[in-house]
Design a protein around this motif. Structure first.
Motif, PDB file in Angstrom:
ATOM      1  N   GLU A 303       0.829  -1.211   0.000  1.00  0.00           N
ATOM      2  CA  GLU A 303       0.000   0.000   0.000  1.00  0.00           C
ATOM      3  C   GLU A 303       0.865   1.264   0.000  1.00  0.00           C
ATOM      4  O   GLU A 303       0.461   2.311  -0.511  1.00  0.00           O
ATOM      5  CB  GLU A 303      -0.917   0.008   1.218  1.00  0.00           C
ATOM      6  CG  GLU A 303      -2.039  -1.021   1.175  1.00  0.00           C
ATOM      7  CD  GLU A 303      -2.825  -1.053   2.466  1.00  0.00           C
ATOM      8  OE1 GLU A 303      -2.620  -0.161   3.315  1.00  0.00           O
ATOM      9  OE2 GLU A 303      -3.650  -1.978   2.643  1.00  0.00           O
ATOM     10  N   GLN A 304       2.063   1.159   0.566  1.00  0.00           N
ATOM     11  CA  GLN A 304       2.982   2.295   0.640  1.00  0.00           C
ATOM     12  C   GLN A 304       3.903   2.374  -0.577  1.00  0.00           C
ATOM     13  O   GLN A 304       4.813   3.191  -0.621  1.00  0.00           O
ATOM     14  CB  GLN A 304       3.814   2.194   1.925  1.00  0.00           C
ATOM     15  CG  GLN A 304       2.980   2.263   3.192  1.00  0.00           C
ATOM     16  CD  GLN A 304       3.791   1.984   4.449  1.00  0.00           C
ATOM     17  OE1 GLN A 304       4.957   1.591   4.382  1.00  0.00           O
ATOM     18  NE2 GLN A 304       3.168   2.201   5.605  1.00  0.00           N
ATOM     19  N   ASN A 305       3.648   1.489  -1.562  1.00  0.00           N
ATOM     20  CA  ASN A 305       4.430   1.468  -2.811  1.00  0.00           C
ATOM     21  C   ASN A 305       5.922   1.249  -2.580  1.00  0.00           C
ATOM     22  O   ASN A 305       6.774   1.828  -3.285  1.00  0.00           O
ATOM     23  CB  ASN A 305       4.192   2.754  -3.609  1.00  0.00           C
ATOM     24  CG  ASN A 305       2.753   2.880  -4.082  1.00  0.00           C
ATOM     25  OD1 ASN A 305       2.188   1.934  -4.617  1.00  0.00           O
ATOM     26  ND2 ASN A 305       2.168   4.047  -3.871  1.00  0.00           N
ATOM     27  N   ILE A 306       6.219   0.418  -1.599  1.00  0.00           N
ATOM     28  CA  ILE A 306       7.604   0.052  -1.332  1.00  0.00           C
ATOM     29  C   ILE A 306       8.144  -0.781  -2.497  1.00  0.00           C
ATOM     30  O   ILE A 306       7.438  -1.605  -3.078  1.00  0.00           O
ATOM     31  CB  ILE A 306       7.688  -0.754  -0.018  1.00  0.00           C
ATOM     32  CG1 ILE A 306       7.276   0.125   1.172  1.00  0.00           C
ATOM     33  CG2 ILE A 306       9.079  -1.343   0.186  1.00  0.00           C
ATOM     34  CD1 ILE A 306       8.168   1.307   1.421  1.00  0.00           C
ATOM     35  N   GLU A 307       9.416  -0.569  -2.853  1.00  0.00           N
ATOM     36  CA  GLU A 307      10.023  -1.324  -3.946  1.00  0.00           C
ATOM     37  C   GLU A 307      10.639  -2.644  -3.477  1.00  0.00           C
ATOM     38  O   GLU A 307      10.555  -3.656  -4.175  1.00  0.00           O
ATOM     39  CB  GLU A 307      11.109  -0.481  -4.626  1.00  0.00           C
ATOM     40  CG  GLU A 307      10.564   0.702  -5.403  1.00  0.00           C
ATOM     41  CD  GLU A 307      11.671   1.497  -6.066  1.00  0.00           C
ATOM     42  OE1 GLU A 307      12.783   0.958  -6.242  1.00  0.00           O
ATOM     43  OE2 GLU A 307      11.436   2.675  -6.398  1.00  0.00           O
ATOM     44  N   ILE A 308      11.270  -2.623  -2.304  1.00  0.00           N
ATOM     45  CA  ILE A 308      11.957  -3.811  -1.798  1.00  0.00           C
ATOM     46  C   ILE A 308      11.593  -4.014  -0.333  1.00  0.00           C
ATOM     47  O   ILE A 308      11.707  -3.086   0.479  1.00  0.00           O
ATOM     48  CB  ILE A 308      13.490  -3.695  -1.921  1.00  0.00           C
ATOM     49  CG1 ILE A 308      13.904  -3.475  -3.381  1.00  0.00           C
ATOM     50  CG2 ILE A 308      14.162  -4.948  -1.365  1.00  0.00           C
ATOM     51  CD1 ILE A 308      15.382  -3.171  -3.558  1.00  0.00           C
ATOM     52  N   ILE A 309      11.139  -5.209   0.004  1.00  0.00           N
ATOM     53  CA  ILE A 309      10.844  -5.580   1.391  1.00  0.00           C
ATOM     54  C   ILE A 309      11.920  -6.557   1.850  1.00  0.00           C
ATOM     55  O   ILE A 309      12.112  -7.612   1.237  1.00  0.00           O
ATOM     56  CB  ILE A 309       9.463  -6.243   1.519  1.00  0.00           C
ATOM     57  CG1 ILE A 309       8.361  -5.317   1.002  1.00  0.00           C
ATOM     58  CG2 ILE A 309       9.194  -6.642   2.977  1.00  0.00           C
ATOM     59  CD1 ILE A 309       7.004  -5.998   0.868  1.00  0.00           C
ATOM     60  N   ILE A 310      12.617  -6.202   2.916  1.00  0.00           N
ATOM     61  CA  ILE A 310      13.645  -7.085   3.480  1.00  0.00           C
ATOM     62  C   ILE A 310      13.060  -7.770   4.702  1.00  0.00           C
ATOM     63  O   ILE A 310      12.510  -7.118   5.598  1.00  0.00           O
ATOM     64  CB  ILE A 310      14.908  -6.294   3.865  1.00  0.00           C
ATOM     65  CG1 ILE A 310      15.477  -5.574   2.648  1.00  0.00           C
ATOM     66  CG2 ILE A 310      15.958  -7.227   4.469  1.00  0.00           C
ATOM     67  CD1 ILE A 310      16.571  -4.586   2.982  1.00  0.00           C
ATOM     68  N   CYS A 311      13.181  -9.083   4.753  1.00  0.00           N
ATOM     69  CA  CYS A 311      12.650  -9.872   5.872  1.00  0.00           C
ATOM     70  C   CYS A 311      13.769 -10.667   6.519  1.00  0.00           C
ATOM     71  O   CYS A 311      14.538 -11.344   5.829  1.00  0.00           O
ATOM     72  CB  CYS A 311      11.563 -10.833   5.390  1.00  0.00           C
ATOM     73  SG  CYS A 311      10.107 -10.039   4.703  1.00  0.00           S
TER      74      CYS A 311
END
Length: 336
Positions: A303-311
């Protein structure tokens, strides 16, 4: 699509009865369970079941799980049931355990993807239980999301994915566990895990004396016995990367990436998050909270238009194994 907020609905029973009637007449209803929200239809109404596949964009060879509200209904749906399976249902039903068994002949092939087996579960959620009872039907239900997307743990997730393709959404509590049920093959002499979940291999071994995991082995997945075995699942729009190792080294990798791209987000323990410069962060206090927040975090970052999610990687024990199963699929097994 009709929406009922059962947390504030003055007449809980009337909303359930409305949704149950929709099931009876061949409609499709999204409803809460303790694992994730499900998208349900009458098992015996093949046209209604096909509506689920159409709404989700789900492949026809991906079988559904049949939901029941009475343990004894397992005998109506399956045959040649081993004694050890009944022992498991006594201990873990209602709860997050789905069991693949030899199906009774009357179950439509649309539900079982043409297989001679059927997966059965008794959910531990008052809305799900009452919906099944009031409808007088066994309810076939996958997760209530578009195929390939992160599973829904809130009614808002369901409504973000669907508009008029489904008939009713029942909004109650957020899913307590946050990951889909454990699925086991119950047709042999001991449980074989096809999809990990909150009922872990350690728990199955304690109950049955022996259990195996098959979901991460080389199987013939041309005809998957369980959801989650064959197709792309759990993927947000953003790229997902897994990070592992000693905390300071993980933080160094993350901060190096952040220098190049500020539009990244982090899903991690507090310990790791405190050592990074990332601004958009969702943290958890323990493994169970991580499981509960995982899908919601992926959707929120989208929803925040993040490009990369690191987990941050999880230990392969307890429900951590189930989180890693979902995380590796979401990331396409890509690591930072």
């Amino acid at each position: 699509m009709k929406y009922f907020n059962l947390k504030t609905e003055n007449n809980f029973n009337s909303a359930i009865l409305y949704a149950a009637n929709v099931i009876k007449i061949g409609g499709v209803v999204a409803f809460p369970t303790e694992t994730v929200y499900g998208l349900g239809a009458d098992v015996l109404n093949e046209e209604a079941v096909k509506k689920i596949f159409a709404a989700k964009g789900r492949q026809a060879d991906n079988p559904l799980i049949v939901h029941i509200a009475d343990k004894n209904d397992i005998f109506k749906l399956a045959k040649n049931i081993p004694d050890w399976v009944i022992g498991l249902t006594d201990k873990y039903w209602p709860g997050p355990l789905s069991i693949v068994l030899e199906k009774q002949d009357f179950i439509p092939s649309a539900v079982t993807a043409g297989l001679e087996s059927v997966a059965i579960r008794m959910p531990d959620n008052i809305v799900a239980s009452e919906l099944i009872k009031k409808s007088g039907c066994f309810i076939a239900a996958p997760s209530a999301n578009k195929s390939g997307r992160p599973s829904p743990t809130k009614a808002q997730h369901v409504m973000a994915d669907f508009k008029d393709e489904i008939d009713v959404v029942l909004d109650y509590d957020n899913s307590a566990i946050g990951l889909e049920s454990t699925v086991i093959d119950g047709r042999g002499n001991y449980p074989i895990i096809l999809r990990p979940g909150a009922v872990t291999i350690e728990m199955l071994i304690e109950t049955c004396g022996y259990a195996e995991s098959a979901y991460n082995k080389s199987l013939d997945i041309k005809k998957p016995l369980s959801p989650g075995m064959k197709y792309t699942h759990y993927k947000p729009k953003a790229e997902v990367l897994i990070v592992y190792g000693e905390t300071s080294l993980m933080a160094e990798k993350i901060n190096d990436l952040y220098k190049k791209n500020k539009n990244i987000a982090l899903f991690s323990s507090d310990k790791l998050a405190e050592k990074t410069k990332v601004q958009k962060v969702i943290t958890y206090q323990g493994i169970n909270e991580a499981a509960n927040l995982f899908y919601d975090a992926l959707r929120l970052f989208d929803e925040q238009n993040i490009e990369i999610i690191i987990c941050e990687e999880f230990d392969y024990k307890d429900i951590g194994e189930a989180i890693m199963n979902r995380l590796k699929k979401a990331a396409g097994e890509k690591y930072l």
